[in-house]
Write a protein that holds these residues in place. Structure first.
Motif, short mmCIF file in Angstrom:
data_model
loop_
_atom_site.label_atom_id
_atom_site.label_comp_id
_atom_site.label_asym_id
_atom_site.label_seq_id
_atom_site.Cartn_x
_atom_site.Cartn_y
_atom_site.Cartn_z
N HIS A 46 0.83 -1.21 0.00
CA HIS A 46 0.00 0.00 0.00
C HIS A 46 0.87 1.26 0.00
N ALA A 47 1.97 1.24 0.75
CA ALA A 47 2.86 2.41 0.80
C ALA A 47 3.56 2.63 -0.53
N LEU A 48 3.96 1.56 -1.20
CA LEU A 48 4.59 1.67 -2.52
C LEU A 48 3.61 2.24 -3.54
N LYS A 49 2.37 1.78 -3.49
CA LYS A 49 1.36 2.28 -4.43
C LYS A 49 1.08 3.75 -4.18
N LEU B 271 -6.92 -8.25 3.38
CA LEU B 271 -5.93 -7.20 3.57
C LEU B 271 -5.76 -6.33 2.33
N HIS B 272 -6.61 -6.60 1.32
CA HIS B 272 -6.60 -5.83 0.08
C HIS B 272 -5.23 -5.81 -0.59
N ILE B 273 -4.60 -6.98 -0.59
CA ILE B 273 -3.35 -7.13 -1.33
C ILE B 273 -3.71 -7.51 -2.76
N THR C 149 -0.65 -3.14 9.82
CA THR C 149 -1.85 -3.85 9.36
C THR C 149 -2.90 -3.90 10.46
N LEU C 150 -2.48 -4.21 11.68
CA LEU C 150 -3.42 -4.30 12.79
C LEU C 150 -4.18 -2.99 12.99
#
Length: 359
Positions: free
Chosen positions: A23-26, A54-56, A177-178
């Motif tokens: 998510h941080a890379l995107k 986890l929306h990966i 994530t938590l």
């Protein structure tokens, strides 16, 4: 300058740790990435469910290296990942945690003269009977960039001869994530069937061979736990292998609830609402520390001392006789409150990406 990285995920803990980095890379958009799933965990609950919750994004490739002995799995991952890297060159391979995939992919990358970054580097149990400890030591011996969860881990690396400019204390991506998913935790479907109430049940997880492979050891632990929890339900998400051992032993208890492995959101709903967690896992002790849930670890050592020094975790060891006194302390409301370790604030992945952009 790093323009493209390959991210490795293979087992349940990996998915939890890799999600915030993706998510941080995107969000940054400055570094391209390729997501490789080694297939180490191939069970639906252990793999695909976590990608969904986890929306990966779907991995770019699944190496399908599940099953077999540790040696067979390591070899299969190495052979498959070498082909993957040769077909899809990259500037950096980023591995997380301490599973077989972490070690195997690190070795392959270094053999091909590709830089390796290790997220959750430097944690140590100093127990060579743990496969994870071997994975950590091998991976950290050949890593180029070390991302650590605590200053303890950073010091372990420095003692091993790692240079200061290779170590980046960024915090804990598992906690990223938590914290990001905490509002989305889901009550499991069996909640009402079991008549569960918040703070009126225990969560039990056991998976280490010393605890579950021997029917005798497993039964002693279960008897001590179930007979000393004042009749409260004990929810036990169980691995099929452990279930088989338990079934063959014909163990029964009125308050033991055997359940199948859960998705991330359902499991952490149970943890957050539990009176206490009893476990032999490492990662769960981090989550209970942040959620402020009392935790008892049935191991003789831990690679996460911060969960004891600062958090809500206590190391009971593997002697079943330690369980009853610990539970008495809990019921007497004398369990420690704990605090949250430094930089466990949900922003570790952002720090990692910032470092990567500046390498």
């Amino acid at each position: 300058m790093i323009k493209k990285i390959t991210l490795i995920a293979g087992a349940r803990p990996n998915f939890i740790k890799i999600a915030p980095i993706v998510h941080a890379l995107k969000k940054s958009g400055k570094i391209a990435y390729r997501l490789v799933h080694t297939g180490q965990h191939f069970d639906e609950k252990m793999s695909h469910t976590f990608f969904t919750q986890l929306h990966i994004p779907e991995p770019d490739v699944n190496l399908n290296c599940g099953g077999g002995s540790q040696a067979e799995q390591t070899a299969a991952i190495m052979v498959a990942f070498e082909k993957e890297l040769l077909a899809n060159p990259t500037d950096l391979v980023l591995v997380v945690g301490d599973v077989t995939s972490t070690m195997a992919c690190s070795i392959v990358a270094k053999k091909l003269n590709i830089k390796v970054a290790h997220v959750e580097a430097g944690i140590r149990s100093y127990d060579m009977a743990m496969p994870e400890e071997i994975n950590r030591l091998v991976t950290d011996a050949i890593t180029d960039y070390f991302f650590t969860t605590t200053t303890w881990a950073s010091e372990n690396l420095k003692k091993a001869g790692v240079f200061d400019d290779q170590i980046f204390f960024v915090g804990n991506v598992m906690i990223d994530t938590l914290l990001s998913k905490r509002e989305q935790f889901v009550q499991p479907g069996f909640w009402n069937d079991f008549n569960l109430e918040p703070k009126k049940y225990f969560v039990l997880t056991l998976h280490r061979p010393a605890n579950v492979d021997s029917a005798e050891n497993l039964l002693v632990l279960l008897k001590e736990i179930t007979s000393n929890v004042n009749g409260l339900p004990v929810l036990f998400p169980i691995h099929p292998r452990t279930a088989k051992v338990l079934m063959e032993s014909h163990f029964t208890s009125n308050n033991l609830r055997i359940i199948e492995p859960l998705g991330y959101l359902e499991f952490n709903y149970l943890v957050e609402n539990a009176l206490c967690v009893i476990t032999d896992s490492g990662g769960i002790t981090e989550e209970t520390t942040v959620m402020g849930i009392p935790c008892m670890t049935l191991r003789d050592n831990t690679e996460r001392p911060e969960t004891i020094e600062l958090g809500t975790n206590e190391l009971l060891g593997t002697n079943p006789q330690a369980i009853a006194p610990a539970l008495k302390t809990l019921f007497d409301q004398q369990w420690k409150k704990g605090s949250i370790p430094e930089l466990w604030d949900g922003k570790a992945a952002e720090r990692i990406v910032t470092v990567l952009e500046n390498l």
